[in-house]
Scaffold this active site. Sequence first.
Site, PDB file in Angstrom:
ATOM      1  N   ASP A  85      -6.647   2.252  -3.787  1.00 51.65           N
ATOM      2  CA  ASP A  85      -7.784   1.731  -4.553  1.00 51.65           C
ATOM      3  C   ASP A  85      -7.372   0.791  -5.683  1.00 51.65           C
ATOM      4  O   ASP A  85      -8.092   0.663  -6.684  1.00 51.65           O
ATOM      5  CB  ASP A  85      -8.629   2.889  -5.118  1.00 51.65           C
ATOM      6  CG  ASP A  85      -9.377   3.636  -4.022  1.00 51.65           C
ATOM      7  OD1 ASP A  85      -9.434   3.122  -2.891  1.00 51.65           O
ATOM      8  OD2 ASP A  85      -9.894   4.730  -4.300  1.00 51.65           O
ATOM      9  N   LYS A 111      17.903   4.306  -6.669  1.00 50.37           N
ATOM     10  CA  LYS A 111      18.449   3.065  -7.227  1.00 50.37           C
ATOM     11  C   LYS A 111      17.857   2.871  -8.616  1.00 50.37           C
ATOM     12  O   LYS A 111      16.671   2.554  -8.758  1.00 50.37           O
ATOM     13  CB  LYS A 111      18.081   1.859  -6.341  1.00 50.37           C
ATOM     14  CG  LYS A 111      18.477   2.010  -4.864  1.00 50.37           C
ATOM     15  CD  LYS A 111      17.305   2.394  -4.044  1.00 50.37           C
ATOM     16  CE  LYS A 111      17.437   2.303  -2.551  1.00 50.37           C
ATOM     17  NZ  LYS A 111      18.648   2.364  -1.864  1.00 50.37           N
TER      18      LYS A 111
END
Length: 486
Positions: free
Chosen positions: A224, A406
């Site tokens: 949304d 990461k």
Amino acid sequence: MNWYGLLVLCHFCLSVTIALRIIYSRRASSAALAWLTVLFAFPLLGVIIYLLIGEPKLGRARAKRQAELLAFHDAFADRFLPPQTVPLCEVRFRQIAHLVQADSGYVATGGNAMRLLTDTDAILRAFVADIEAARHCCLLEFYIVEGSGRVEAVLEALMRAAKRGVRCQLLADALGSSGFWRSAWPERLRTAGVAVTEALPVGLLKSLWVRSDLRNHRKILIVDYRVAYTGSYNLVDPRLFKQNAGVGEWVDAVMRCEGAVAQELAAVFYGDWAVENEHNLSATLEQLIGYMDEMPQVAAEAPGGALLQVIPSQPGSDMALVYDVLCNALNVAQERVVISTPYFVPDEALLNTLILTAKRGVQVVLILPKRVDSRLVRYASRAYYQPLLAAGVQLRMFGGGLLHTKAVVIDDRFALFGTVNMDMRSFYLNLELSLAVYTPETVSAVSALLERYLAGSEAVELKKWQQRRRVQRFIERCVRLVSPLL
């Protein structure tokens, strides 16, 4: 001249032409030297390899669609993305924000709610809950999708959302998700009303015009235009994924964001979705007006929220924005740098930046997994350990599985978090995504996660490392010669 002589002459001319392209390209000198070595050490094979993977070519059709998409991006940004603002952070990091904005057009947005998810069950429960609550759209983009184990609940929630009228779109990399594309899931999803598209499809003939090893490595879920997720997590069940690789379960983290940054991530998704084929492009452009009814207005920045900035990167350019941001952040570090990455194959410039950062008194800590699923990457990484250790960089090996998160934390004031590995493939070849985090309270959550990884890691000591076998050193140095091409 006989046919053999003609072939030799053609090969010579082609080799010289390729060599000149390599020399005049704006690639790193280490990569250029590696390519020249391959080209002349293996005359016929080197030419073939270069023609297949030597340049980041995406094909004329994709380039044409990319150009047509620029108008879409401009309209999207004018209507939906936040206005340009001055980031409220330290001057040294404010300059990084300006660098990202100047190169990509994405601004730093404040007032975002952020929650870091580090457990697979928690990640998947959050995915399902937000998809179940969706009213307008669910946009998913993943490098790897495997519809087994606990992931089935996410795909089933997506089908239920589509059946109740929510527009659901799933973009999965053709190579990374090859098992998914061979399974019954794509047809099941389409039957339920989910739009499903392959990212960067591969083929033998296609490889002659489009480089097949350029991959869409992004991981995004948007609901949304209000809630968005990104991070290192692929849509897989770690209990089942690559269990024969001998590296243990993959260890990942995801950032759940709620606020204006979700709309910026939606812009990244739509750009990737639209360029895959003409149908996607035309449908996306036609639906732009419809998005105006669905897209929430950019809200005023809530006090105390996270200041985040989207950093997308993709092939087709000699410049790598996230690489520039990383090097800039290392250069302005004053106290401590902590980096977590599964694959570590730097070029000479990044290696020297890490070494100089440590030599000027900044504590530099690099967290790597003890075992990785690529033997070449493992040997290439180890070739860099000795100069790093000699400069004072702390190397820590995580033993609790394949650490796939990461993240970079600078002075507990700035962080990079996303999909980018510390290798040239991530920096220059793949479609990647990072979030720059400028709010200390939010950075502290990423920093706390890295501290947890450190607690489960062992230090690599320089003296012991120098005592490894000579054969191992020889293999590492040989692999290092081609590491710029990995």
